[in-house]
Scaffold this motif. Structure first.
Motif, PDB file in Angstrom:
ATOM      1  N   UNK A 191       0.907  -1.224  -0.152  1.00 29.21           N
ATOM      2  CA  UNK A 191      -0.073  -0.004   0.179  1.00 29.21           C
ATOM      3  C   UNK A 191       0.898   1.283  -0.016  1.00 29.21           C
ATOM      4  N   UNK A 192       1.856   1.123   0.942  1.00 29.21           N
ATOM      5  CA  UNK A 192       2.955   2.305   0.677  1.00 29.21           C
ATOM      6  C   UNK A 192       3.404   2.644  -0.496  1.00 29.21           C
ATOM      7  N   UNK A 193       3.717   1.694  -1.117  1.00 31.44           N
ATOM      8  CA  UNK A 193       4.445   1.935  -2.766  1.00 31.44           C
ATOM      9  C   UNK A 193       3.387   2.243  -3.580  1.00 31.44           C
ATOM     10  N   UNK A 194       2.133   1.800  -3.324  1.00 38.62           N
ATOM     11  CA  UNK A 194       1.114   2.548  -4.172  1.00 38.62           C
ATOM     12  C   UNK A 194       0.859   3.865  -4.154  1.00 38.62           C
ATOM     13  N   UNK A 195       0.745   4.336  -2.947  1.00 35.68           N
ATOM     14  CA  UNK A 195       0.568   5.636  -2.359  1.00 35.68           C
ATOM     15  C   UNK A 195       1.678   6.582  -2.985  1.00 35.68           C
ATOM     16  N   UNK A 196       3.078   6.148  -2.829  1.00 37.58           N
ATOM     17  CA  UNK A 196       4.124   6.630  -3.245  1.00 37.58           C
ATOM     18  C   UNK A 196       4.227   6.848  -5.030  1.00 37.58           C
ATOM     19  N   UNK A 197       3.629   6.004  -5.629  1.00 34.27           N
ATOM     20  CA  UNK A 197       3.571   5.901  -7.213  1.00 34.27           C
ATOM     21  C   UNK A 197       2.361   7.031  -7.634  1.00 34.27           C
ATOM     22  N   UNK A 198       1.343   7.021  -6.751  1.00 36.94           N
ATOM     23  CA  UNK A 198       0.240   7.923  -7.099  1.00 36.94           C
ATOM     24  C   UNK A 198       0.960   9.674  -6.699  1.00 36.94           C
ATOM     25  N   UNK A 246      -8.766  15.737 -26.022  1.00 34.24           N
ATOM     26  CA  UNK A 246      -9.493  16.416 -25.252  1.00 34.24           C
ATOM     27  C   UNK A 246      -8.881  17.683 -25.086  1.00 34.24           C
ATOM     28  N   UNK A 247      -9.322  18.788 -25.198  1.00 31.57           N
ATOM     29  CA  UNK A 247      -8.940  20.257 -24.638  1.00 31.57           C
ATOM     30  C   UNK A 247      -9.622  20.953 -23.784  1.00 31.57           C
ATOM     31  N   UNK A 248      -8.868  21.434 -22.672  1.00 32.83           N
ATOM     32  CA  UNK A 248      -9.414  22.011 -21.694  1.00 32.83           C
ATOM     33  C   UNK A 248      -8.401  22.304 -20.593  1.00 32.83           C
ATOM     34  N   UNK A 249      -9.036  22.821 -19.355  1.00 33.01           N
ATOM     35  CA  UNK A 249      -8.405  23.049 -18.089  1.00 33.01           C
ATOM     36  C   UNK A 249      -7.968  21.499 -17.434  1.00 33.01           C
ATOM     37  N   UNK A 250      -6.648  21.285 -17.549  1.00 38.10           N
ATOM     38  CA  UNK A 250      -6.299  20.303 -16.710  1.00 38.10           C
ATOM     39  C   UNK A 250      -5.260  20.339 -15.761  1.00 38.10           C
ATOM     40  N   UNK A 251      -5.360  19.455 -14.821  1.00 44.02           N
ATOM     41  CA  UNK A 251      -4.432  19.485 -13.751  1.00 44.02           C
ATOM     42  C   UNK A 251      -4.060  18.062 -13.234  1.00 44.02           C
ATOM     43  N   UNK A 252      -3.015  18.097 -12.413  1.00 46.26           N
ATOM     44  CA  UNK A 252      -2.670  16.575 -11.879  1.00 46.26           C
ATOM     45  C   UNK A 252      -3.389  16.711 -10.684  1.00 46.26           C
ATOM     46  N   UNK A 253      -4.084  15.725 -10.204  1.00 48.49           N
ATOM     47  CA  UNK A 253      -4.838  15.630  -9.248  1.00 48.49           C
ATOM     48  C   UNK A 253      -4.091  14.501  -8.041  1.00 48.49           C
ATOM     49  N   UNK A 254      -3.165  15.232  -7.117  1.00 47.68           N
ATOM     50  CA  UNK A 254      -2.492  14.352  -6.116  1.00 47.68           C
ATOM     51  C   UNK A 254      -3.211  14.221  -4.888  1.00 47.68           C
ATOM     52  N   UNK A 255      -4.504  14.846  -4.841  1.00 49.05           N
ATOM     53  CA  UNK A 255      -5.246  14.502  -3.399  1.00 49.05           C
ATOM     54  C   UNK A 255      -5.635  13.195  -3.092  1.00 49.05           C
ATOM     55  N   UNK A 256      -5.722  12.643  -2.075  1.00 49.86           N
ATOM     56  CA  UNK A 256      -6.065  11.458  -1.732  1.00 49.86           C
ATOM     57  C   UNK A 256      -7.573  11.242  -1.101  1.00 49.86           C
ATOM     58  N   UNK A 257      -7.978  12.480  -0.584  1.00 48.11           N
ATOM     59  CA  UNK A 257      -9.184  12.671  -0.029  1.00 48.11           C
ATOM     60  C   UNK A 257     -10.178  13.608  -0.715  1.00 48.11           C
TER      61      UNK A 257
END
Length: 536
Positions: A87-94, A158-169
């Motif tokens: 699980x820790x490795x999966x969270x780090x990858x995200x 697709x074209x539009x406003x994009x961002x990286x979503x790093x939030x977990x909650x």
């Protein structure tokens, strides 16, 4: 010489039968849970001291074999460690996903598409952004005007406003879907263009199936059929689906043991009654496994369908090698496979309900079935004496009701805690609709498969009968309101005590009469106290 008093606790003094796969899965899950609280709540490493009783408890399984006890304890601690590490490795990858931001063009394969009144939500895989390849997936929202241009399986830009979503909650807690599916990015699309079709065969089959269903059936029946076959409920009208959910039978649309088990049973029957039975066992297993994997792929490899496929294949292997199958061990193997491939699935509600139902059936159904058959005055089974129709019907009804009750009780704590309500109609409607949908499932799957092979013009004739069956069955949900539910805020502990009562009463826990009575009394008192606190 047998030790005095051992008989009271079962064979060799054991209280439980040690099931390696189920125990390993439980400790793997505990490791994931510990890593979750360590990472997101700052849980102290001192909590690891709670594992110290494990070496002392394992001898309950092997009271006369010290070496096996030590090996089992070490294995369970190893599973805990692996779960925490995975699980820790999966969270780090995200958390290490590449950062993107601003108005950009992202191209990818439309892996999922869910239609809503406000438009659609799509998930893209095989991503490129401004010509640069990205790991992970992107979730994008599309307004209705753009949603019409994009189909499942398209290669889309697709074209539009994009961002990286790093939030977990998010608003609903831990975003297990994002971690599980590797959704690293999000976008609000301002334009969308389909640039061809993906070569993914699973997406092609799913898209063709949906096209044929909507070409051959009224929209309501097509939405219900697609949900039953694939697990996507977005095509069911919101009010109708809410009434079905209040009735406690929405689980028939989460492709799981009901669907995969029916498909597996039919495939095994075909094997035994055709020339396929002459093939070597390994080839028959490969054929069955391949077809089940194909179906799982068309369903998007959801956790519930993967769990059912793994359990069916374990059952097949058990029969192939002459080993008695065990539902609890099969459940443990399936849990290990799914959690090992994606630890974040532990926090998915569907995953929890699916496995809770299986564990409830594995622990409780036999006792319920025996009790119901005694209540109906049905004689014990006699392998040498053929049974008449009414006796077989009565026995089948008792076994089906036992499975239904067991699944309901097994999922009770989760339903009470997560959804905050319990359906009043659940048992009754499950008894009515589960046999109906199980019988309808394979007919629908076979007809839909034929419809996919033929031009769309044949679909209305092929699908007329199941469409009529849906229309007749749904009259109940259009005519009656099933929104009467029991609000369970504050009753979670009571639900757990209720489940514990049946667990200690089952044949899976072997205690002396006094110890069993004390455990049952304690669970009953806890349930009564919780009920009184809930009422007042």
């Amino acid at each position: 010489m047998e030790k005095k008093g051992a008989a009271g606790n079962g064979e060799g003094g054991r209280i439980f039968n040690f099931r390696p796969a189920l125990s390993a899965a439980a400790f793997f899950a505990l490791g994931i849970a510990f890593a979750f609280f360590r990472l997101f709540s700052g849980a102290s490493l001192w909590w690891l001291l709670a594992l110290l009783p494990v070496p002392a408890l394992v001898p309950l399984f092997f009271p006369a074999d010290r070496l096996r006890s030590v090996a089992a304890a070490a294995g369970l601690l190893l599973c805990f460690s692996l779960g925490a590490f995975a699980f820790s490795a999966e969270v780090r990858a995200h958390a290490s996903a590449e950062v993107i931001s601003g108005r950009i063009t992202v191209a990818g394969t439309v892996e999922e598409k869910t239609d809503y009144d406000w438009g659609a939500r799509v998930i893209l895989s095989d991503l490129t952004a401004e010509g640069k390849r990205l790991d992970g997936r992107l979730a994008a929202t599309l307004p209705p005007s753009l949603a019409e241009n994009i189909r499942l399986g398209d290669r889309a830009a697709l074209y539009g406003e994009a961002e990286t979503d790093l939030s977990f909650f998010g608003d609903y807690g831990f975003k297990s879907e994002n971690v599980e599916k590797g959704i690293y990015y999000r976008m609000e699309a301002e334009s969308a263009v389909a640039a061809g079709r993906s070569g993914n065969p699973f997406l092609f089959l799913r898209a063709r199936l949906k096209d044929r269903l909507y070409a051959g059936m009224p929209e309501e029946a097509a939405g219900m059929t697609y949900a039953l076959l694939i697990g996507d409920t977005s095509g069911i009208e919101e009010g109708l689906y809410e009434n079905i959910r209040y009735g406690g039978i929405s689980h028939i649309f989460s492709v799981s043991g009901l669907n995969v088990g029916a498909l597996y049973a039919v495939m095994r029957a075909i094997e035994k009654r055709t020339a396929l039975r002459r093939l070597p066992g390994v080839f028959r297993f490969a054929l069955t496994g391949g077809l089940l994997a194909l179906y799982a792929g068309v369903c998007g490899f959801s956790p519930s369908v993967l769990r059912a496929v793994v359990m069916c294949l374990v059952l097949y292997l058990s029969a192939l090698f002459g080993v008695k199958s065990d539902l609890l061990e099969s459940t443990g193997i399936a849990a290990l496979v799914l959690l090992g491939s994606c630890p974040a699935r532990l926090f998915d509600v569907g995953f929890g309900l699916s496995f809770a139902a299986c564990l409830g059936i594995g622990v409780l159904s036999r006792g319920f079935s025996d009790g119901l058959q005694r209540a109906l005055s049905l004689p014990a089974r006699n392998a040498d004496k053929p049974e008449g129709f009414w006796l077989r019907a009565g026995r089948g009804a008792a076994e089906f009701l036992a499975v239904t009750l067991s699944a309901q009780i097994g999922t009770l704590p989760l339903l009470a805690g997560v959804f905050g309500e319990l359906s009043v109609w659940s048992v009754l409607l499950n008894c009515l609709f589960v046999p109906f949908t199980e019988a309808l499932f394979f007919v629908l799957l076979a007809l839909a498969f034929v419809a996919c092979l033929l031009p769309a013009s044949f679909a209305p004739a092929l699908l007329f009968a199941p469409s009529a069956a849906w229309s007749a069955s749904l009259l109940l949900f259009h005519a009656l309101d099933f929104s009467l539910v029991v609000r369970t805020a504050g009753l979670q502990g009571g639900a757990a005590a209720f489940l514990g009562f049946f667990l200690f009463a089952s044949d899976k826990v072997r205690l002396k009469r006094g110890a069993r009575a004390a455990a049952l009394l304690l669970c009953a008192a806890a349930f009564a106290a919780s009920l009184v606190a809930w009422i007042f």
